[in-house]
Enzyme design. Structure first.
Site, PDB file in Angstrom:
ATOM      1  N   SER A 218       0.835  -1.195   0.000  1.00  0.00           N
ATOM      2  CA  SER A 218       0.000   0.000   0.000  1.00  0.00           C
ATOM      3  C   SER A 218       0.876   1.255   0.000  1.00  0.00           C
ATOM      4  CB  SER A 218      -0.973  -0.037   1.189  1.00  0.00           C
ATOM      5  OG  SER A 218      -1.999   0.916   1.036  1.00  0.00           O
ATOM      6  N   GLU A 336      -9.222  -6.005  -2.958  1.00  0.00           N
ATOM      7  CA  GLU A 336      -8.639  -4.789  -2.386  1.00  0.00           C
ATOM      8  C   GLU A 336      -9.678  -3.866  -1.748  1.00  0.00           C
ATOM      9  OE1 GLU A 336      -5.469  -4.102  -2.164  1.00  0.00           O
ATOM     10  OE2 GLU A 336      -4.392  -5.079  -3.798  1.00  0.00           O
ATOM     11  N   HIS A 431      -7.507  -5.957   1.045  1.00  0.00           N
ATOM     12  CA  HIS A 431      -6.285  -5.152   1.049  1.00  0.00           C
ATOM     13  C   HIS A 431      -5.401  -5.530   2.237  1.00  0.00           C
ATOM     14  CE1 HIS A 431      -3.996  -1.547  -0.019  1.00  0.00           C
ATOM     15  NE2 HIS A 431      -4.033  -1.142   1.241  1.00  0.00           N
TER      16      HIS A 431
END
Length: 550
Positions: A218, A336, A431
């Site tokens: 990320s 995600e 995610h």
């Protein structure tokens, strides 16, 4: 700035988790590093050194200054406790990422080292945590490097770096006092400083300073791209791993471009919002008050394109082949957006007809292609898939494609693994869900994280993923014992799918990359439109076709 408020309210859900300290042996190893002697602890054949300072504390007059090197110390320093996390917001609600509130300080530039006993010239794996450049810390339980170090014979390092307004503020007064006449990017410069410390000291821990891999997820993967693009980091690492990276448009220091206001002007705006007269007043604010208030006003931390630390937009750097020419692994997760639903439209279309009308209005000649990828027949999944691909999928495939042009291999992956608690919560492959598998820490997830079952299947997948990541860090080629060979992306567009087990596939989501590349290309050519989370029904009208863009 209202959109920034909405974005940051969601992004701060990516919280910190304090590691649970195991019972350690009483006697600890002492390392005679060039920085100074350090005493750590040993457990299960791994020497652990925590809370090692790599730069002077950025407090007082050093706030919003590049990190300064520390003078070597002579007395043996205790390295058995984690250092403080960098300042960040503390209210994170019921997020699956939330954990215990970390101890915070401006004195936060620490790193941690896990090294197998007796290691010599071992590959070095440097982890850069995520959290939207707003939250996170190197001591999170999932990032514990002991198992990777023990099982793979690697030296694992995790680092802190300045976050939020303290890490990324640009301001005309800051630029004026800078030798380079630029500002912002302090958190990125912290990462560069940590890599310089590693280069100068890691051999004392048994690591090879000539074989360093940077990796992150990320915002950590965004940082990996920044480091690949920055001349300041050139030569400090030799391989790169970007997990769920996003190659979005980035504010420029003094220019309003691609729909982003100039970074310096954002700093002036924030100063006014906080009721302060000048930089001295901002420096006089309590660090936590400044962090919380800035977030509340809508300040969003990003890197700054300043022509020096970050010379150009990431898309431009990678198009020109000016990024670090190193082997690269990149990938993303099927779900995600299932844990990042604040990225979904706040007012979704009422039905299929409204959805199709919105897509046709925004995408014009590309609308039919878009609707084939994201059909109205499954509106829920299409709304989830659009920002997933526009942010993470397009970026991952673009990274490996562009890296190949430098003569270096690119390896693409797609994490599509689920288990009962995850899937029952409608969080399939969400995610960051791959992180516990990479580190072998499937039993060290945050309290609200869907519990990973203790089964041979889950342990086997973790062993395979850790081995692939470690092999890539060691040699530049991901290999795992008794698992399929992972081919480079190449002309066959190969990728590794992590499902119940690793499976080699090719041509991931045909048409996905080309469609989003065409949209971004037109936006870049038009010059006044950002490319970030404005895809699907949130997209502005598509700019006209140009000779360079379909």
């Amino acid at each position: 700035m209202k959109s920034a408020v909405h974005l940051l309210a969601g992004l701060t859900a990516l919280g910190c988790v304090a590691v649970q300290s195991p019972v350690w042996a009483e006697a600890g190893p002492v390392v005679q590093a060039p920085a100074g002697p350090l005493q750590g602890e040993t457990v299960d054949g791994v020497d652990v050194f925590r809370g090692v300072p790599y730069a002077l504390p950025p407090t007082g007059w050093r706030r919003w200054r590049p990190p300064a090197a520390m003078s070597p110390w002579s007395q043996t320093r205790d390295a058995t406790q984690f250092g403080a996390a960098c300042h960040q917001p503390v209210a994170r609600g019921e997020s699956i990422y939330s954990g215990e509130e970390p101890t915070m300080s401006e004195d936060c530039l620490f790193l941690n080292v896990w090294a197998p006993e007796g290691a010599e010239a071992a590959p070095v794996f440097v982890w850069i945590h995520g959290g939207a450049l707003t939250t996170g810390a190197s001591n999170e339980a999932m990032y514990d490097g002991a198992r990777m170090a023990a099982a793979q014979g690697m030296v694992v390092v995790s680092i802190n770096y300045r976050l939020g307004v303290l890490g990324y503020l640009a301001h005309p007064e800051l630029s004026a006092e800078s030798r380079q006449k630029v500002s912002g990017n302090y958190g990125l410069l912290d990462q560069v400083s940590a890599l310089k410390w590693i280069k100068g000291n890691i051999a004392a821990f048994g690591g090879d300073p000539g074989n360093v891999t940077i990796a992150g997820e990320s915002a950590g993967a965004l940082s990996v791209m920044y480091l690949m693009a920055s001349p300041e980091a050139r030569g400090l690492f030799h391989k790169a791993i970007a997990q769920s990276a996003y190659m979005i448009s980035t504010p420029e220091l003094r220019s309003t471009r691609h729909g982003d206001p100039a970074a310096e002007m954002v700093g002036v705006w924030l100063q006014a919002q906080l009721g302060r007269q000048n930089l001295a007043d901002l420096r006089g604010m309590d660090a936590q008050e400044l962090t919380t208030a800035s977030l509340g006003k809508g300040y969003a931390p990003w890197g700054t394109i300043d022509g020096k630390i970050l010379p150009e937009q990431l898309v431009e750097v990678f198009d020109r082949g000016e990024q670090a020419p190193v082997p690269l692994m990149a990938g993303f997760n099927e779900g995600e957006i299932r844990s990042l639903r604040f990225l979904l439209p706040p007012s979704p279309p009422a039905d299929a007809e409204a959805y199709e009308a919105a897509i046709r209005a925004s995408y014009g000649p590309l609308a039919e292609t878009f609707l084939k990828l994201y059909p109205s027949s499954d509106l829920k999944e299409s709304l989830l898939a659009t920002p997933r691909d526009g942010l993470y999928g397009w970026t991952a495939e673009r990274l490996v494609r562009r890296q190949q042009r430098t003569g270096q291999p690119g390896f693409l992956y797609f994490f599509d693994h689920g288990y009962p608690a995850m899937d029952e919560a409608d969080l399939h492959a969400f995610h960051a869900a791959e992180i516990p598998y990479v580190f072998g820490n499937v039993d060290r997830t945050p309290p609200r994280w869907p519990a990973i079952p203790e089964t041979d299947g889950e342990r086997g997948l973790a062993q395979a993923m850790m081995a692939y990541w470690a092999s890539f860090a060691r040699t530049g080629v991901p290999v795992a014992s008794n698992q399929p060979d992972w081919p480079a992306y190449g002309e066959g567009r190969a990728y590794m799918a992590f499902e119940e087990t690793p499976v080699v596939r090719d041509h991931l989501m045909p048409g996905m990359y080309e469609t989003h590349e065409a949209v971004v290309c037109r936006r870049r050519a038009a010059g006044g439109i950002a490319w970030n989370w404005n895809f699907g029904v949130l997209a502005p009208a598509l700019p006209p076709k140009t000779p360079a863009c379909q």
